[in-house]
Scaffold this active site. Structure first.
Site, short mmCIF file in Angstrom:
data_model
loop_
_atom_site.label_atom_id
_atom_site.label_comp_id
_atom_site.label_asym_id
_atom_site.label_seq_id
_atom_site.Cartn_x
_atom_site.Cartn_y
_atom_site.Cartn_z
CB THR A 139 -0.90 -0.02 1.24
OG1 THR A 139 -1.70 -1.20 1.19
CG2 THR A 139 -1.80 1.19 1.31
N GLY A 178 2.77 -3.02 8.42
CA GLY A 178 3.06 -3.28 9.84
C GLY A 178 4.54 -3.63 10.03
CD GLU A 421 -4.77 -9.06 3.81
OE1 GLU A 421 -4.87 -9.51 2.65
OE2 GLU A 421 -3.68 -8.79 4.35
#
Lengths: 660, 660
Positions: A139, A178, A421
């Site tokens: 992303t 993350g 997701e």
């Protein structure tokens, strides 16, 4: 033990352990899960101060500490089965995400799946031993859903046999991965591959981002934490900006696509291979919906059984709030939903494993259906659970707002599932695309198989008879009949969506505009389809249950789930002629009767989820029901209570008094 | 200025300033509000680091500092009008609650309303000058909704002419009052009054809790912060446990009830007097629903106008996400709702002031209706806004989860309104009680007046004709006709609830059981009643608007609000025979057309709410639309980025590598 909650347990009509085994997938699995939980919970290395009392930096710090411990212990205990690792990790971090999640869940698996043997040799063992700590950077700040729009570039330079990585714009900065902010020293970066002046689309590259000796960012790399979020305090979601960062040619993952030394590009053989992982993750999220909702229900229902308030009858003691019909109407349908989603999750996982076997043998035939189903169900279950957690929280009155209830934490940990997701609306539209395609096939006489096969008969049925003359099909006390009604509702709404699309196609500038102008109807169709699947799978699960006590309790829940959905969507059922107006009144009455039945087993039904107090971490949801004394004890530990007089008194209030 | 958002503004069909004046209640009010905002925002004393980067203790500290400054400045500027004080405070604290809220909003007003002149002399000026800092302690750990169940006792001792205050149980500990934990040195405590061995129920007592010189807790007092919550980080909601705390007789607020020196008790003249304050606060909360939702809509709609994603047409640039029908369907009904609630809030405030005049002249006749209406509308609007804020947040994709969007903050600040000042379900049932009573009066031929007068005619109408033979009343393009349909839906559901109650009364053990067993229906009836009132008031507001551009834009929103509600509750309208199945399809189509119309003015409609960037504090909601560069700038300030290498690397990760 609080006597109220004790009495609830005594009145239950089934054995909770038997139900727990069903939820875990067998008695042995329950035993092993409990064993792992005991291992973690009794481990002094995993004790820590309540995370609610820590700053974000302290929470991140504590999470890194526990993750590091966890890696050592998993090896010490020889836990290597992925499901067991997941259970152990989940227990260590009490269900919260943690800084190494992407290293374990994305970086290592991507290496395994997409690296050549040579690359595995170079990267896998260092990553396994955490010299390399990796994340997965897809992303970008300006690009999430539409991954073809990603702007990061990897330009091959044959002179040095390197790729030159760049973030050409602000919106191209990698954003959200993350563990990227502070933890990782490598990232698998998705970038547009340019070689010999031609763009070949997205490919994955292993990019070193921090020094493996000092952990300082490498030249050309700007990396950091993206700042505080709604929850996820333990995770350093990060940004990554690359300015002419050079990586060796072999850092492109080349198991499928390749770039030769001279820059010649070789296409990958098939694009379908990446479907499997998406399907798997979305199936996991369906299970997560059940888990989060079942935790929230456990807390709210236990609390409601020990909380007394107001009066039902003058002069009598205040009743348990679980006796209020409005409270039951909030919580019991959600309890039923948590069970329904649990069984849907089990079905998805089983189906995934079955189909994976087929895929490995080259049979992709069932993949499109599973892909479509996993997209829609991911959206359907996360939306419902998301709203449901908040209903549970608010059903606990003021105390639901306190972090000691754990309900705020459950919510903020869960809510991102609606977006990550696969954004939920986009997911619903993916399922709709499959439904409309199937509907068209059925209309042209093709015989559909699998879960959409209802579009065969439904198509004929709905065509054959006008709504008004069709006999009412529903017996509202019969689950099979309700499953049928959900099926016909789905068929009807798929038809409405398909016709809307057809109509738009005749007047729109393009198929894409037509699609957009029908998208409200398409989402509704997907929603109805998913709802049907859930009711159907819940009903099917009942057939597998032999114990009569458990069977009876779950049958009641299944009926509650189905009827509540009818009441919430009564317009659809009336519109499709599946229900009459007088029947709708009967549904209301029947629902009330069922609430009273569920009341008897409500506490036992949440006990069966088998969350240890340490896992729930909720004062309101304590197994022993002794909430008030523990709430007081918890509050006294609040950081603001470390001193009797807060320094702000001396700094601001005392001086103010003298000025007024 | 981002060119996308610039173009949106150029395309608007009305003058946003004119609409802002309507929202503020006149051009002069807009001018003054803006003046106050400028005063605060340009004031260097109110600058601070982004609260998202602070720990809770730091946030509390910063809030106390600003509150202290605020008190000084309000006096310096001579701002004394309550509305202006509220506006100033709101601006200083950016819409967040603060530690002195209960001192200003409850302690001082309660002194004014319930203290004798002698007591005012003793307490008011010290409180005005913040020597006394007070809060209002009603809720206990075990008692919220049902205040008669409060356990705290105040026992009069004629020997010393003192009250002895006690918290006899753990559940009796005062819990939740804002500012109680660390800020206040006094509390108005609600306690069961005992004198001469008899309990006279709840009364209010002024209890000193901390030393006025050292701020240390006084003997017999245990006081502290109740710990972190879902939001409200700036406020020290507190607990208070009293062990034989003695206060002078004159510390009981005695304007109405009295205890003589010898312990003789004198009853207060009327209980209705406290109604007014509750009604006022609930009316304010209706306004708050609009404010919170309008902020969320401003952020989501501006973001959607500058965010581009996916492709509508192959080869063309990615469209603004505001062009997606599904995005419009999420946001525009909420935008319409924010306007609707704004007008409802205005109506409630006006009505409150009108009726207060009557009450002061001894005329209580309109109070029950306003009381019932304020209860239901408080619940109706907060529930809708609560869910709506989260829809706005999730419509912003991943970035909505970042605290830089401000959406998480808006949600956690707002969501307690669903519980405080009357738990929403309890509020709905209060309104239902009034509706059922009115329905019974109408059934027995009494002529109802006021907002429930529809139960007169509706009762006759619904009785006279069976559903099937009744002509369909709705013209779905005509707002007046839709108002009528909402009215009849409400009438129908009040009837259903009343009949359900009647049926239960015939078979229940007690009227209370019957009430409980009908409560799902009763809540539905209240909900439908409130929905009708909102649609009606929105329609009525249009009549006051003369500017044609504004009138047209708002008329479209009103129609959207009404039709969207029909679609969401289609079962009710079908069931009551107010709509036919074919009409329902027309509603869907009409809704799509309206979404396209609202699209043109969407950005202008949120601009008209006139939130300065400093008030929104949202990177996504920036007026200039330049989101990405500012998101990057914000993230770089994240506390985790203060060092390049987080200490956890040296503490845990580096040592781990050597062990593996």
């Amino acid at each position: 033990m609080n006597p109220d909650i004790q009495r609830e347990r005594e009145n239950a009509t089934f054995n909770t352990d038997l139900l727990t085994y069903i939820l875990d997938g067998g008695q042995e699995k329950t035993r092993r899960r409990r064993e792992i939980e005991s291992l973690v919970i009794s481990d002094a290395d995993f004790q820590q101060e309540d995370a609610n009392f820590l700053s974000r930096s302290e929470r991140y710090d504590a999470a890194v500490r526990k993750s590091a411990q966890m890696i050592l212990k998993l090896r010490e205990y020889g836990i290597s089965d992925p499901e067991e690792i997941y259970a152990y990790k989940n227990c260590v971090h009490r269900g919260r995400p943690e800084p190494l999640d992407l290293h374990l869940g994305m970086f290592l698996p991507t290496l395994l799946n997409q690296a050549t043997p040579e690359q595995q040799e170079a990267f896998f063992m260092p990553a396994w031993n955490l010299e390399i700590i990796g994340t997965y950077a897809q992303t970008e700040m300006g690009h999430g859903t539409f991954i073809r729009g990603l702007e990061t570039t990897a330009t091959y330079d044959p002179a040095t046999q390197e790729f030159v990585m760049n973030s050409p714009t602000i919106s191209s900065i990698k954003w959200w991965p993350g563990g990227l902010g502070k933890t990782s020293n490598h990232a698998i970066v998705l970038a547009q591959l340019y070689t010999k002046g031609i763009c070949h689309g997205l490919h994955a590259f292993i990019v070193p981002i921090r020094s493996m000796s000092t952990h300082e960012p490498l030249p050309g790399i700007e990396v950091g934490d993206i700042g505080p979020k709604f929850g996820f305090d333990e995770v350093d979601n990060g940004y990554l900006k690359m300015d002419n960062v050079r990586i060796p040619r072999m850092n492109m993952l080349m198991k499928y696509a390749k770039v030769e030394r001279d820059g010649t590009y070789q296409k990958p053989p098939s694009a379908k291979l990446t479907y499997g992982t998406m399907v798997f993750i979305r199936s996991m999220i369906v299970g997560e919906s059940s888990r989060a909702l079942s935790k929230a229900c456990t807390i709210a229902i236990r609390y409601s059984s020990v909380r007394h308030q107001s009066e039902l009858r003058p002069g009598e003691p205040e009743p348990q709030i679980l006796d209020y019909q409005t409270q039951q109407y909030k919580l019991f349908p959600l309890l039923a939903t948590a069970y329904a989603f649990k069984f849907v999750g089990q079905y998805m996982t089983e189906t995934y494993h079955r189909i994976t076997g087929d895929i490995n043998q080259g049979d992709f035939s069932e993949l499109p259906e599973l892909h479509a189903l996993s997209a829609g169900l991911k959206a359907f279950t996360t939306w419902v659970a998301n709203g449901g957690i908040e209903v549970c929280r608010m059903s606990c009155g003021g105390h639901g707002y306190s972090r000691c209830s754990s309900l705020p934490d459950i919510y903020v940990t869960f809510t991102p599932t609606c977006t990550y997701e696969g954004e939920n609306t986009v997911m619903m539209l993916q399922t709709a695309r499959y439904l409309v395609k199937s509907y068209r096939q059925a209309s042209t006489g093709q015989q559909l198989s699998g879960i959409v096969s209802y579009l065969n008969e439904a198509h004929q049925r709905l065509q054959a008879q006008p709504v008004s003359s069709r006999p009412t099909v529903v017996n509202i006390s019969d689950l099979a009949s309700l499953v049928e009604a959900y099926k016909l509702r789905a068929a009807k709404l798929v038809e409405v969506a398909a016709k809307s699309l057809q109509g738009e196609l005749q007047k729109s500038r393009s198929p894409e505009d037509a699609w957009n102008n029908s998208s409200i109807d398409l989402v509704r169709a997907s929603d109805a389809h998913c709802h049907y699947v859930v009711v159907k799978l819940f009903a099917a699960k009942l057939g597998e249950i032999s114990d009569t006590g458990v069977h009876s309790a779950l049958s009641t829940l299944a009926l509650l789930y189905a009827l509540h959905g009818v009441a919430q969507n009564s317009g659809d059922f009336l519109q499709a002629g599946l229900l009459t107006v007088p029947q709708l009144s009967s549904v209301s009455q029947r629902l009330k009767d069922i609430l009273a039945q569920v009341r008897t087993n409500a506490v036992a039904l949440v006990d069966a989820f088998d969350y240890r107090d340490e896992m729930l971490n909720s004062v309101l949801g304590r197994y022993d029901g002794n909430i008030y004394e523990h709430m007081f004890e918890w509050a006294r530990k609040s950081p603001l209570n470390r001193t009797e007089v807060h320094e702000s008194y001396h700094k601001y209030l005392k001086p103010l008094q003298s000025k007024l």
